[in-house]
Motif scaffolding. Structure first.
Motif, PDB file in Angstrom:
ATOM      1  N   VAL A  27       0.826  -1.203   0.000  1.00 35.19           N
ATOM      2  CA  VAL A  27       0.000   0.000   0.000  1.00 35.19           C
ATOM      3  C   VAL A  27       0.863   1.256   0.000  1.00 35.19           C
ATOM      4  O   VAL A  27       0.617   2.209  -0.759  1.00 35.19           O
ATOM      5  CB  VAL A  27      -0.954  -0.008   1.222  1.00 35.19           C
ATOM      6  CG1 VAL A  27      -1.635   1.346   1.383  1.00 35.19           C
ATOM      7  CG2 VAL A  27      -1.987  -1.112   1.083  1.00 35.19           C
ATOM      8  N   LEU A  28       1.898   1.279   0.821  1.00 35.31           N
ATOM      9  CA  LEU A  28       2.724   2.476   0.958  1.00 35.31           C
ATOM     10  C   LEU A  28       3.551   2.744  -0.296  1.00 35.31           C
ATOM     11  O   LEU A  28       3.748   3.907  -0.672  1.00 35.31           O
ATOM     12  CB  LEU A  28       3.633   2.333   2.182  1.00 35.31           C
ATOM     13  CG  LEU A  28       2.889   2.267   3.525  1.00 35.31           C
ATOM     14  CD1 LEU A  28       3.819   1.811   4.645  1.00 35.31           C
ATOM     15  CD2 LEU A  28       2.238   3.593   3.870  1.00 35.31           C
ATOM     16  N   CYS A  29       4.025   1.699  -0.953  1.00 35.65           N
ATOM     17  CA  CYS A  29       4.764   1.902  -2.208  1.00 35.65           C
ATOM     18  C   CYS A  29       3.831   2.415  -3.305  1.00 35.65           C
ATOM     19  O   CYS A  29       4.225   3.271  -4.122  1.00 35.65           O
ATOM     20  CB  CYS A  29       5.429   0.600  -2.644  1.00 35.65           C
ATOM     21  SG  CYS A  29       6.847   0.121  -1.632  1.00 35.65           S
ATOM     22  N   THR A  30       2.608   1.904  -3.324  1.00 41.86           N
ATOM     23  CA  THR A  30       1.634   2.390  -4.299  1.00 41.86           C
ATOM     24  C   THR A  30       1.339   3.874  -4.070  1.00 41.86           C
ATOM     25  O   THR A  30       1.285   4.671  -5.023  1.00 41.86           O
ATOM     26  CB  THR A  30       0.331   1.581  -4.210  1.00 41.86           C
ATOM     27  OG1 THR A  30       0.614   0.194  -4.450  1.00 41.86           O
ATOM     28  CG2 THR A  30      -0.692   2.070  -5.226  1.00 41.86           C
ATOM     29  N   MET A  31       1.159   4.255  -2.809  1.00 42.47           N
ATOM     30  CA  MET A  31       0.911   5.656  -2.484  1.00 42.47           C
ATOM     31  C   MET A  31       2.094   6.533  -2.894  1.00 42.47           C
ATOM     32  O   MET A  31       1.908   7.644  -3.398  1.00 42.47           O
ATOM     33  CB  MET A  31       0.647   5.810  -0.979  1.00 42.47           C
ATOM     34  CG  MET A  31      -0.669   5.216  -0.497  1.00 42.47           C
ATOM     35  SD  MET A  31      -0.842   5.299   1.316  1.00 42.47           S
ATOM     36  CE  MET A  31      -0.724   7.075   1.606  1.00 42.47           C
ATOM     37  N   TRP A  32       3.307   6.041  -2.676  1.00 42.42           N
ATOM     38  CA  TRP A  32       4.500   6.827  -2.995  1.00 42.42           C
ATOM     39  C   TRP A  32       4.572   7.134  -4.489  1.00 42.42           C
ATOM     40  O   TRP A  32       4.830   8.262  -4.891  1.00 42.42           O
ATOM     41  CB  TRP A  32       5.752   6.080  -2.546  1.00 42.42           C
ATOM     42  CG  TRP A  32       7.025   6.825  -2.793  1.00 42.42           C
ATOM     43  CD1 TRP A  32       7.946   6.583  -3.773  1.00 42.42           C
ATOM     44  CD2 TRP A  32       7.521   7.944  -2.052  1.00 42.42           C
ATOM     45  NE1 TRP A  32       8.986   7.472  -3.692  1.00 42.42           N
ATOM     46  CE2 TRP A  32       8.757   8.321  -2.633  1.00 42.42           C
ATOM     47  CE3 TRP A  32       7.058   8.646  -0.947  1.00 42.42           C
ATOM     48  CZ2 TRP A  32       9.518   9.373  -2.155  1.00 42.42           C
ATOM     49  CZ3 TRP A  32       7.815   9.701  -0.457  1.00 42.42           C
ATOM     50  CH2 TRP A  32       9.034  10.062  -1.057  1.00 42.42           C
ATOM     51  N   ILE A  33       4.330   6.109  -5.304  1.00 44.73           N
ATOM     52  CA  ILE A  33       4.383   6.311  -6.752  1.00 44.73           C
ATOM     53  C   ILE A  33       3.240   7.220  -7.213  1.00 44.73           C
ATOM     54  O   ILE A  33       3.435   8.092  -8.069  1.00 44.73           O
ATOM     55  CB  ILE A  33       4.329   4.951  -7.472  1.00 44.73           C
ATOM     56  CG1 ILE A  33       5.605   4.153  -7.165  1.00 44.73           C
ATOM     57  CG2 ILE A  33       4.158   5.128  -8.978  1.00 44.73           C
ATOM     58  CD1 ILE A  33       5.560   2.720  -7.626  1.00 44.73           C
ATOM     59  N   ALA A  34       2.040   7.031  -6.615  1.00 41.71           N
ATOM     60  CA  ALA A  34       0.870   7.793  -7.055  1.00 41.71           C
ATOM     61  C   ALA A  34       1.003   9.281  -6.728  1.00 41.71           C
ATOM     62  O   ALA A  34       0.784  10.136  -7.598  1.00 41.71           O
ATOM     63  CB  ALA A  34      -0.395   7.223  -6.423  1.00 41.71           C
ATOM     64  N   PHE A  35       1.385   9.587  -5.485  1.00 43.06           N
ATOM     65  CA  PHE A  35       1.442  11.010  -5.118  1.00 43.06           C
ATOM     66  C   PHE A  35       2.439  11.324  -4.007  1.00 43.06           C
ATOM     67  O   PHE A  35       2.736  12.485  -3.751  1.00 43.06           O
ATOM     68  CB  PHE A  35       0.048  11.504  -4.676  1.00 43.06           C
ATOM     69  CG  PHE A  35      -0.635  10.616  -3.665  1.00 43.06           C
ATOM     70  CD1 PHE A  35      -0.310  10.669  -2.320  1.00 43.06           C
ATOM     71  CD2 PHE A  35      -1.611   9.716  -4.070  1.00 43.06           C
ATOM     72  CE1 PHE A  35      -0.935   9.865  -1.392  1.00 43.06           C
ATOM     73  CE2 PHE A  35      -2.248   8.903  -3.145  1.00 43.06           C
ATOM     74  CZ  PHE A  35      -1.915   8.969  -1.795  1.00 43.06           C
ATOM     75  N   GLY A  36       2.981  10.300  -3.343  1.00 41.97           N
ATOM     76  CA  GLY A  36       3.863  10.543  -2.206  1.00 41.97           C
ATOM     77  C   GLY A  36       5.148  11.257  -2.574  1.00 41.97           C
ATOM     78  O   GLY A  36       5.557  12.207  -1.898  1.00 41.97           O
ATOM     79  N   TYR A  37       5.789  10.792  -3.641  1.00 42.13           N
ATOM     80  CA  TYR A  37       7.029  11.454  -4.041  1.00 42.13           C
ATOM     81  C   TYR A  37       6.780  12.910  -4.393  1.00 42.13           C
ATOM     82  O   TYR A  37       7.560  13.796  -4.027  1.00 42.13           O
ATOM     83  CB  TYR A  37       7.667  10.732  -5.240  1.00 42.13           C
ATOM     84  CG  TYR A  37       8.838  11.484  -5.804  1.00 42.13           C
ATOM     85  CD1 TYR A  37      10.058  11.479  -5.151  1.00 42.13           C
ATOM     86  CD2 TYR A  37       8.712  12.240  -6.968  1.00 42.13           C
ATOM     87  CE1 TYR A  37      11.141  12.199  -5.640  1.00 42.13           C
ATOM     88  CE2 TYR A  37       9.791  12.959  -7.477  1.00 42.13           C
ATOM     89  CZ  TYR A  37      10.999  12.937  -6.800  1.00 42.13           C
ATOM     90  OH  TYR A  37      12.062  13.660  -7.288  1.00 42.13           O
ATOM     91  N   SER A  38       5.690  13.167  -5.092  1.00 46.80           N
ATOM     92  CA  SER A  38       5.389  14.539  -5.505  1.00 46.80           C
ATOM     93  C   SER A  38       5.176  15.442  -4.299  1.00 46.80           C
ATOM     94  O   SER A  38       5.705  16.551  -4.230  1.00 46.80           O
ATOM     95  CB  SER A  38       4.156  14.551  -6.413  1.00 46.80           C
ATOM     96  OG  SER A  38       3.980  15.815  -7.001  1.00 46.80           O
TER      97      SER A  38
END
Length: 490
Positions: A27-38
């Motif tokens: 879940v956390l890796c998916t969130m990171w790619i979707a908008f977390g890094y931004s």
């Protein structure tokens, strides 16, 4: 992480902690790619240094052939490297609230905490636009961003959840399931930490080597200190002390690995060992707070000590942009470090409390008492880590010795009396195996338990025939019917 924690927890919760770590990572890796890094590293929304913008949402506009500002590596590689920091940080908390937090509120906590706590703090300190970075705060590989935030949040979460049922019986130290598995986990963490700390140099060279050397020294020295304290306290060397010491040393050197000399790193490891032990005594034994695997003391306290150490002993000849007080930097860097630690701790504590309290209004945070007794593996996931075939006391049964010709019990054989054996009980007297309603339902609904139950029944049958003793199993709900039935002298 899942190996390390599962080995130090009871076997009936092995699947639970493993599911939490692996599902949380996904879940956390998916969130990171979707908008977390931004949100963490893309620009600066509003120009306040509080949070990033959405320019890199879905990793759009992330360059694969241009370098991240101030580095010599591609921006896409930097985003990938930072993803694992973002994934593991909230998962460190699993060791604190283990064996009682249900999976649904767990996954809500992970997602909400990542969004509200981790992304802003990472932006404040690691983004060139962050307001704490502009104040001069330094955190080489995550002592503040990772270990202080997760350590403080761990403490808050267990205060909200409360103690495990048998906390006082075990003095907060519940039986472990497999120390070799815990050691495998510790070995993988120790090795992986070289990637975190050495990789945070963001280039191959002297700084990366220095960070890895500092990491190895701190882990080794702190582990030796933990071992020595264990020997002094109990007279015996403890493998739990050895691996916890290594993890504490690694957590403490993380913020300072690329800023301080090896000599100051060695002294830091000793300071970490002392303060962590003092913290463990107060948190678990003095204040009776059930932080199951001492996350607040093995991650939070070392992260704090390491971050403050930078204010004293940072040396720009090693790395960083400011000298500590010892090297003529005055109090500027120390002030920035203290400010960053306090802000990160308060922000984490407040939002952890809010998230968990808000979640509790919708769904229960804790599993039921019956589920906690029987283990989260069966009640939450209907899976088990270990299939044990020999006849042993289990959490599903309360075994009550019965004196011949007398329906009243003369004592209770509890699951924790590991020095006794079910076969020995059968040799000495007839026994009554009483199931709770919840345990009975779990047993009959689980294919794995039905198979295990069949094996146990076969073993009991052969034991009865050879020893001429009787064993009666009844559903506890029948015992409670009108104070009659089996419970009234049957």
């Amino acid at each position: 992480l899942s190996f390390f924690e599962a080995g130090l927890l009871r076997g009936k919760n092995t699947i639970s902690i493993t599911v939490q770590v692996f599902s949380g990572t996904a879940v956390l890796c998916t969130m990171w790619i979707a908008f977390g890094y931004s949100l963490s590293f893309s620009g600066d929304a509003g120009g306040s240094g509080f949070i990033g913008d959405l320019y890199n949402i879905g990793l759009m506009n992330v360059a694969y052939d241009d370098c991240f500002p101030g580095t010599v590596i591609p921006t896409a590689l930097y985003a990938l490297f930072q993803m694992m920091f973002a994934a593991i940080t909230p998962l460190l908390m699993t060791g604190a609230f283990a064996e009682r937090l249900a999976w649904k509120p767990f996954i809500i906590l992970m997602a909400a905490w990542e969004l509200i706590v981790y992304y802003p703090v990472a932006h404040w300190i690691w983004s060139p636009h962050g307001w704490l970075a502009k104040q001069g705060a330094q955190d080489f590989a995550g002592g503040i961003v990772i270990h202080i935030t997760a350590g403080v949040s761990s403490l808050v979460s267990v205060l909200i959840l409360g103690k495990r049922q048998d906390f006082h019986k075990h003095h907060g130290e519940a039986p472990y399931s497999s120390l070799p598995i815990a050691c495998i986990g510790a070995s993988l963490l120790w090795t992986g930490w070289f990637g975190f700390n050495g990789g945070s140099a963001l280039a191959s060279g002297g700084l990366a080597i220095h960070a890895v050397m500092n990491s190895q020294l701190a882990a080794s020295i702190c582990s030796c200190c933990f071992l020595g304290m264990s020997m002094f306290r109990t007279g015996r060397p403890s493998i739990i002390a050895v691996i916890n010491g290594a993890i504490a040393g690694l957590a403490g050197i993380t913020p300072a690995a690329g800023y301080i000399s090896l000599g100051w790193g060695m002294l830091l490891a000793i300071a970490i060992a002392i303060t962590s032990h003092i913290a463990m005594f107060f948190v678990k034994h003095k204040w009776q707070i059930d932080d199951a695997l001492d996350v607040s003391c093995v991650h939070g306290v070392p992260g704090l000590i390491g971050a403050i150490w930078i204010g004293l002993f940072a040396n720009t000849e090693v790395g960083g942009s400011l000298d500590g007080a010892v090297y003529g930097g005055g109090g500027k860097l120390m002030g920035a470090q203290v400010l960053a630690c306090v802000i990160a701790a308060l922000w984490s504590a407040f939002w952890t409390y809010v998230i968990m309290k808000a979640t509790s209004l919708v769904i229960p945070l804790r599993v039921t008492d019956a589920a906690e007794r029987a283990g989260l593996d069966l009640f939450e996931h209907n899976e088990v880590a270990w299939l044990v075939e020999k006849v042993t006391p289990t959490t599903s049964f309360a075994v009550v010795p019965i004196r011949q010709g007398d329906a009243k019990s003369r004592g209770t054989f509890h699951e924790d009396q590991e020095n006794e054996n079910l076969e020995e009980l059968i040799r000495s007297r007839a026994i009554l195996v009483v199931e709770s309603k919840e345990a009975h339902e779990a047993r009959v609904s689980s294919p794995l338990l039905r198979e295990r139950d069949s094996n146990i029944n076969n073993d009991l049958a052969s034991t009865r025939s050879s020893m001429n003793r009787s064993v009666l199993r009844v559903n506890r709900s029948k015992l409670d019917e009108d104070n009659g039935g089996y419970g009234n002298g049957a």
